[in-house]
Design a protein around this motif. Structure first.
Motif, short mmCIF file in Angstrom:
data_model
loop_
_atom_site.label_atom_id
_atom_site.label_comp_id
_atom_site.label_asym_id
_atom_site.label_seq_id
_atom_site.Cartn_x
_atom_site.Cartn_y
_atom_site.Cartn_z
N VAL A 1 12.24 -14.95 -5.47
CA VAL A 1 12.14 -14.24 -4.19
C VAL A 1 12.51 -12.78 -4.36
O VAL A 1 11.87 -11.90 -3.78
N LEU A 2 13.51 -12.49 -5.18
CA LEU A 2 13.89 -11.10 -5.42
C LEU A 2 12.73 -10.33 -6.06
O LEU A 2 12.39 -9.23 -5.61
N MET A 3 12.12 -10.92 -7.09
CA MET A 3 10.98 -10.25 -7.73
C MET A 3 9.81 -10.09 -6.77
O MET A 3 9.19 -9.03 -6.72
N LEU A 4 9.53 -11.12 -5.99
CA LEU A 4 8.45 -11.05 -5.02
C LEU A 4 8.73 -10.00 -3.95
O LEU A 4 7.83 -9.26 -3.54
N SER A 5 9.98 -9.90 -3.53
CA SER A 5 10.36 -8.89 -2.53
C SER A 5 10.16 -7.48 -3.06
O SER A 5 9.70 -6.60 -2.33
N TRP A 6 10.50 -7.27 -4.32
CA TRP A 6 10.28 -5.95 -4.92
C TRP A 6 8.79 -5.60 -4.92
O TRP A 6 8.41 -4.48 -4.62
N VAL A 7 7.96 -6.57 -5.27
CA VAL A 7 6.52 -6.35 -5.31
C VAL A 7 6.00 -6.03 -3.90
O VAL A 7 5.22 -5.09 -3.71
N VAL A 8 6.43 -6.81 -2.91
CA VAL A 8 5.97 -6.59 -1.53
C VAL A 8 6.44 -5.23 -1.03
O VAL A 8 5.66 -4.47 -0.46
N TRP A 9 7.70 -4.91 -1.23
CA TRP A 9 8.21 -3.63 -0.75
C TRP A 9 7.54 -2.47 -1.48
O TRP A 9 7.16 -1.48 -0.87
N GLY A 10 7.37 -2.60 -2.79
CA GLY A 10 6.71 -1.56 -3.56
C GLY A 10 5.26 -1.38 -3.13
O GLY A 10 4.77 -0.25 -3.01
N GLY A 11 4.57 -2.48 -2.88
CA GLY A 11 3.19 -2.40 -2.40
C GLY A 11 3.11 -1.76 -1.03
O GLY A 11 2.19 -0.97 -0.74
N THR A 12 4.07 -2.07 -0.19
CA THR A 12 4.12 -1.47 1.14
C THR A 12 4.37 0.04 1.04
O THR A 12 3.74 0.83 1.74
N ALA A 13 5.27 0.43 0.14
CA ALA A 13 5.55 1.86 -0.07
C ALA A 13 4.31 2.58 -0.59
O ALA A 13 3.99 3.69 -0.14
N LEU A 14 3.61 1.96 -1.54
CA LEU A 14 2.38 2.57 -2.06
C LEU A 14 1.32 2.70 -0.97
O LEU A 14 0.62 3.72 -0.89
N LEU A 15 1.19 1.68 -0.15
CA LEU A 15 0.23 1.73 0.95
C LEU A 15 0.57 2.87 1.90
O LEU A 15 -0.32 3.58 2.37
N ALA A 16 1.85 3.04 2.17
CA ALA A 16 2.28 4.14 3.05
C ALA A 16 1.92 5.49 2.44
O ALA A 16 1.47 6.40 3.13
N VAL A 17 2.08 5.62 1.13
CA VAL A 17 1.74 6.88 0.45
C VAL A 17 0.24 7.12 0.50
O VAL A 17 -0.22 8.22 0.84
N PHE A 18 -0.55 6.09 0.18
CA PHE A 18 -2.00 6.24 0.14
C PHE A 18 -2.63 6.46 1.51
O PHE A 18 -3.72 7.01 1.61
N THR A 19 -1.96 6.02 2.56
CA THR A 19 -2.48 6.24 3.92
C THR A 19 -1.83 7.46 4.57
O THR A 19 -1.91 7.62 5.78
N VAL A 20 -1.20 8.27 3.76
CA VAL A 20 -0.53 9.50 4.21
C VAL A 20 0.42 9.19 5.37
O VAL A 20 0.45 9.89 6.38
N GLY A 21 1.15 8.11 5.22
CA GLY A 21 2.18 7.78 6.20
C GLY A 21 1.73 6.90 7.34
O GLY A 21 2.56 6.43 8.12
N LEU A 22 0.40 6.68 7.50
CA LEU A 22 -0.07 5.88 8.62
C LEU A 22 0.44 4.43 8.55
O LEU A 22 0.66 3.81 9.58
N ALA A 23 0.61 3.91 7.36
CA ALA A 23 1.11 2.55 7.20
C ALA A 23 2.63 2.54 6.96
O ALA A 23 3.20 1.51 6.59
N GLY A 24 3.26 3.67 7.19
CA GLY A 24 4.70 3.77 6.96
C GLY A 24 5.53 2.85 7.82
O GLY A 24 6.63 2.45 7.43
N GLY A 25 5.00 2.46 8.96
CA GLY A 25 5.72 1.55 9.84
C GLY A 25 5.95 0.19 9.20
O GLY A 25 6.90 -0.51 9.55
N LEU A 26 5.09 -0.17 8.24
CA LEU A 26 5.28 -1.44 7.55
C LEU A 26 6.58 -1.48 6.76
O LEU A 26 7.12 -2.55 6.50
N LEU A 27 7.08 -0.31 6.39
CA LEU A 27 8.34 -0.25 5.67
C LEU A 27 9.52 -0.67 6.55
O LEU A 27 10.59 -1.01 6.04
#
Length: 160
Positions: free
Chosen positions: A27-53
């Motif tokens: 779960v810890l490893m999976l959480s890192w992947v999910v959070w990291g993916g969410t952070a990348l999505l926020a960066v690629f959408t120029v902050g539009l998906a930042g709320g997911l964080l």
């Protein structure tokens, strides 16, 4: 038919503890992947998906992990499967329903939120059941001692 073989519960506490360690690491490893993916999505959408964080991933990921694992054909989390355990419905020893898996996993998370005190219940239970097992109508047993699943007559006739 309920599980009546007392050997199905031998060593369950030790196995559950070892399974918890395996699952916690996953779960810890999976959480890192999910959070990291969410952070990348926020960066690629120029902050539009930042709320997911802001979503409580530390609660969502473990609940999804446990629910989907227990409701799967394995009827166990990966850690439980490695340790030779399976989750069964207390009423008829069948695989738990999605609702039972969700209830069990959510109450498990709430047990941790309550300081872990409710997780001491198996020390006082004859079948080593936690409170989330009791309230969800499930129990954890050694999978090696379960009866093999019955094949339907239609499938057996086709093999013949």
């Amino acid at each position: 038919m309920p599980i009546s073989n007392p050997r199905a519960f031998d060593g369950v506490l030790r196995r559950r503890l070892a399974a918890w360690m395996i699952d916690a690491a996953l779960v810890l490893m999976l959480s890192w992947v999910v959070w990291g993916g969410t952070a990348l999505l926020a960066v690629f959408t120029v902050g539009l998906a930042g709320g997911l964080l802001l979503l409580p991933w530390a609660l969502i990921v473990p609940i999804l992990y446990g629910t989907l694992s227990i409701a799967s054909p394995l009827s166990a989390t990966p850690g439980q499967a490695v340790m030779g355990l399976a989750v069964r419905s207390d009423a008829d020893a069948t695989a738990p329903s999605l609702g039972q898996a969700f209830t069990s996993t959510t109450l498990y998370a709430l047990s941790w939120a309550a300081g872990g005190l409710p997780l001491l219940a198996p020390l006082f239970s004859g079948r080593h059941r936690t409170l989330h097992d009791l309230f969800s109508g499930t129990l954890v047993v050694r999978s090696a001692l379960l009866a093999p699943p019955q094949r339907s007559r239609g499938l057996a006739a086709e093999d013949g």
